[in-house]
Design a protein around this motif. Structure first.
Motif, PDB file in Angstrom:
ATOM      1  N   ALA A  54       0.983  -1.118   0.329  1.00 40.68           N
ATOM      2  CA  ALA A  54       0.242  -0.185   0.312  1.00 40.68           C
ATOM      3  C   ALA A  54       1.101   1.099   0.028  1.00 40.68           C
ATOM      4  O   ALA A  54       0.820   2.659  -0.630  1.00 40.68           O
ATOM      5  CB  ALA A  54      -0.837  -0.329   0.957  1.00 40.68           C
ATOM      6  N   GLU A  55       1.725   1.160   0.886  1.00 40.74           N
ATOM      7  CA  GLU A  55       2.689   2.961   1.230  1.00 40.74           C
ATOM      8  C   GLU A  55       3.582   2.569  -0.192  1.00 40.74           C
ATOM      9  O   GLU A  55       3.398   3.820  -0.872  1.00 40.74           O
ATOM     10  CB  GLU A  55       3.645   2.630   2.116  1.00 40.74           C
ATOM     11  N   GLY A  56       3.794   1.292  -1.113  1.00 41.81           N
ATOM     12  CA  GLY A  56       4.318   2.191  -2.387  1.00 41.81           C
ATOM     13  C   GLY A  56       4.106   2.526  -3.133  1.00 41.81           C
ATOM     14  O   GLY A  56       4.105   3.535  -4.272  1.00 41.81           O
ATOM     15  N   LEU A  61       1.327   7.945  -7.044  1.00 42.60           N
ATOM     16  CA  LEU A  61       0.219   9.004  -6.644  1.00 42.60           C
ATOM     17  C   LEU A  61       0.995  10.393  -6.699  1.00 42.60           C
ATOM     18  O   LEU A  61       1.578   9.833  -5.844  1.00 42.60           O
ATOM     19  CB  LEU A  61      -1.116   8.685  -6.427  1.00 42.60           C
ATOM     20  N   PRO A  62       0.761  10.820  -7.470  1.00 45.28           N
ATOM     21  CA  PRO A  62       0.869  12.334  -7.187  1.00 45.28           C
ATOM     22  C   PRO A  62       0.982  12.921  -5.819  1.00 45.28           C
ATOM     23  O   PRO A  62      -0.147  12.458  -5.862  1.00 45.28           O
ATOM     24  CB  PRO A  62       0.497  13.193  -8.292  1.00 45.28           C
ATOM     25  N   PHE A  67      -6.408  11.704  -0.141  1.00 49.88           N
ATOM     26  CA  PHE A  67      -6.403  10.471   0.225  1.00 49.88           C
ATOM     27  C   PHE A  67      -5.985   8.876  -0.815  1.00 49.88           C
ATOM     28  O   PHE A  67      -6.869   8.873  -0.448  1.00 49.88           O
ATOM     29  CB  PHE A  67      -8.202  10.338   0.597  1.00 49.88           C
ATOM     30  N   ARG A  68      -4.882   9.446  -0.456  1.00 51.58           N
ATOM     31  CA  ARG A  68      -3.907   8.924  -1.144  1.00 51.58           C
ATOM     32  C   ARG A  68      -4.307   7.139  -0.770  1.00 51.58           C
ATOM     33  O   ARG A  68      -4.599   6.363  -1.807  1.00 51.58           O
ATOM     34  CB  ARG A  68      -2.514   8.483  -1.732  1.00 51.58           C
ATOM     35  N   LEU A  69      -4.024   7.124   0.122  1.00 49.18           N
ATOM     36  CA  LEU A  69      -3.832   5.403   1.550  1.00 49.18           C
ATOM     37  C   LEU A  69      -5.363   4.915   1.325  1.00 49.18           C
ATOM     38  O   LEU A  69      -5.448   3.654   0.542  1.00 49.18           O
ATOM     39  CB  LEU A  69      -3.416   5.751   2.375  1.00 49.18           C
ATOM     40  N   GLY A  76      -7.725  -0.696  -4.943  1.00 51.93           N
ATOM     41  CA  GLY A  76      -7.616  -2.452  -4.489  1.00 51.93           C
ATOM     42  C   GLY A  76      -8.681  -3.350  -4.016  1.00 51.93           C
ATOM     43  O   GLY A  76      -9.191  -4.433  -4.530  1.00 51.93           O
ATOM     44  N   LEU A  77     -10.266  -2.748  -3.767  1.00 55.89           N
ATOM     45  CA  LEU A  77     -11.358  -3.636  -2.975  1.00 55.89           C
ATOM     46  C   LEU A  77     -11.865  -3.723  -4.866  1.00 55.89           C
ATOM     47  O   LEU A  77     -12.606  -4.676  -5.140  1.00 55.89           O
ATOM     48  CB  LEU A  77     -12.014  -2.474  -2.078  1.00 55.89           C
TER      49      LEU A  77
END
Length: 165
Positions: A54-56, A61-62, A67-69, A76-77
């Motif tokens: 997730a962090e990678g 993303l720029p 709310f990038r995470l 993913g869902l």
């Protein structure tokens, strides 16, 4: 750089195994079914990546995207839902069409990551990684369209079962 190879293996394995089985068992091969299964397995692999890496993925993303995470988890869902739907005959064509949309919509993140050398899944190679990722995207889109959408419910009969005039 192993990820594209893993994706291609997951994508093609159900169809390859069922092809071999159909040859030895003298049964028809349902190309659409097993092509969709392969795409479904690939999408479940993508889903897992969104949670394990997730962090990678956030770094792909720029920074101006809010709310990038959360976006990584939500996408993913979406991939999980598409992956599961590809195993259900009733939803395979729709899921394959959605898969194509996802491949197109998500590709700019791969471009951004490659151009910015993000250290995830080959992107650290820079723009040259797009020479691998671009063709892989085309393969995935073509697989989804030609094997899961266009030829929906396509059966291949064993050679000795084909009627001749």
């Amino acid at each position: 750089m192993v990820t594209p190879i893993i994706i291609l293996f997951l994508l093609s394995s159900p169809l390859a195994i069922s092809f071999i089985y159909s040859k030895f068992s003298d049964t028809p091969l349902n190309v659409t079914k097993y092509a969709c299964w392969g795409l479904g397995i690939a999408f479940i692999f993508f889903f897992i990546g969104h949670f394990i890496q997730a962090e990678g993925m956030v770094e792909m993303l720029p920074s101006w995207i809010p709310f990038r995470l959360a976006l990584v988890y939500v996408t993913g869902l979406i991939e999980l839902l598409i992956g599961v739907a590809l195993f259900v005959p009733r939803y395979q064509s729709l899921a394959a069409r959605l898969a194509i949309v996802v491949f197109i919509i998500f590709f700019p993140a791969n471009i951004y990551a490659a151009l910015n050398g993000v250290g995830l899944g080959g992107h650290q190679w820079g723009a040259v990684y797009l020479l691998i990722r671009g063709p892989l995207q085309i393969i995935l889109i073509a697989w989804a369209y030609f094997l899961c959408v266009k030829s929906h419910h396509h059966l291949i009969q064993p050679a000795d079962k084909v009627l001749t005039d």
